[in-house]
Design a protein around this motif. Structure first.
Motif, short mmCIF file in Angstrom:
data_model
loop_
_atom_site.label_atom_id
_atom_site.label_comp_id
_atom_site.label_asym_id
_atom_site.label_seq_id
_atom_site.Cartn_x
_atom_site.Cartn_y
_atom_site.Cartn_z
N THR A 9 71.01 -44.20 -26.31
CA THR A 9 70.62 -45.04 -25.17
C THR A 9 69.32 -45.79 -25.43
N PHE A 40 73.11 -47.12 -17.92
CA PHE A 40 74.08 -46.01 -17.94
C PHE A 40 74.11 -45.16 -16.66
N SER A 81 73.85 -51.43 -18.20
CA SER A 81 74.67 -51.08 -19.36
C SER A 81 75.60 -49.93 -19.01
N TRP A 91 79.12 -47.52 -20.99
CA TRP A 91 79.84 -47.26 -22.23
C TRP A 91 81.10 -48.09 -22.30
N ASP A 92 81.40 -48.56 -23.49
CA ASP A 92 82.65 -49.28 -23.75
C ASP A 92 83.80 -48.27 -23.84
N VAL A 130 78.81 -50.63 -26.39
CA VAL A 130 78.26 -50.66 -25.03
C VAL A 130 78.53 -52.02 -24.41
#
Length: 257
Positions: A15, A99, A127, A129-130, A249
């Protein structure tokens, strides 16, 4: 503290890599007042201060705040709720939330509050997570869990869909729905370099909110089965001196009109 140090050990390595891309997205620099919402160990807030910004980090966890303050006594850290920020309207030039959206029941509130405290023409960025097919550092664990036939433990409360905003159109709708304009979503990718598969396994089980209850709530036999599949899957990313596991991300930003 153990909670903060456990996060810092692995998840924090990932991160913290997003601090500069997030700060770039909001133009953080000298004479800018920047709010880092859900600051955790303070990576973004500290990096903003290093770039010359007037930086404030906010978190609901006193444990995380104590950890952040101990490492960065010159940055202002305050306790507060991301869905009800303790700041007046239009009080920051920029706001960042890294996140957090994956862990809240009402992500719209988080976006609305960030937009509220940013001044007109100010920028905000988030942001998430992908998809696990691209972000393999998480994907190998989720895939191992499925391959072993494991089910989430009954006593783990269902959380929001963790990869909902990996869908760029869904992420864009979230921001435009709260009145932001000039919304863009980009993908940030890099390899996570690991000395061993144990480093990834232990780091995720000990230091992440979602993975830990998925694993520790299983029987010892099922835990061994998940681990066996994990060890098999991660071999794809072996290098001469360890592993390079892809991180991916989604980073979205928008402007307050």
């Amino acid at each position: 503290t153990k909670e903060a140090a456990g996060y810092d050990a692995l998840a924090g390595r990932v991160t913290s890599r997003l601090a500069d891309p997030l700060l770039d997205a909001v133009g953080a620099g000298p004479a800018k007042r920047v709010l880092d919402i859900a600051t955790g160990p303070g990576y973004v807030a500290v990096r903003a201060a290093e770039r010359g910004a007037d930086s404030v980090g906010l978190d609901s966890s006193e444990t995380m705040l104590a950890f952040a303050r101990s490492r960065s006594p010159s940055v202002e850290f305050v306790r507060g709720d991301a869905t009800d920020l303790p700041f007046p309207d239009d009080s920051f030039d920029a706001a960042i939330t890294a996140f957090l959206l994956l862990h809240v029941g009402r992500p719209e509130r988080v976006v609305a509050e960030a937009a509220r405290v940013v001044a007109p023409d100010g920028l905000a960025a988030w942001s998430v997570w992908d998809e696990p097919s691209r972000g393999r550092w998480l994907g190998v664990v989720f895939d191992a869990f499925s391959a072993a036939g494991a089910q989430p433990p009954a006593d783990v409360p269902p959380g929001p869909p963790i990869f909902r905003f990996a869908d760029e159109s869904e992420f864009t709708r979230l921001l435009t729905g709260e009145g932001l304009v000039d919304v863009s979503v980009e993908t940030v990718e890099f390899p996570l370099q690991l000395a061993s598969s144990e480093e990834l396994w232990t780091g995720l089980v000990d230091g992440t909110v979602r993975v830990r209850p998925m694993i520790v709530g299983q029987s010892a036999e099922m835990q061994r089965a998940i681990r066996a599949h994990f060890d098999e899957l991660i071999e794809e990313y072996r290098t001469e001196d360890g592993f390079d596991v892809p991180v991916s991300v989604k980073l979205a930003s928008g402007r307050k009109p």
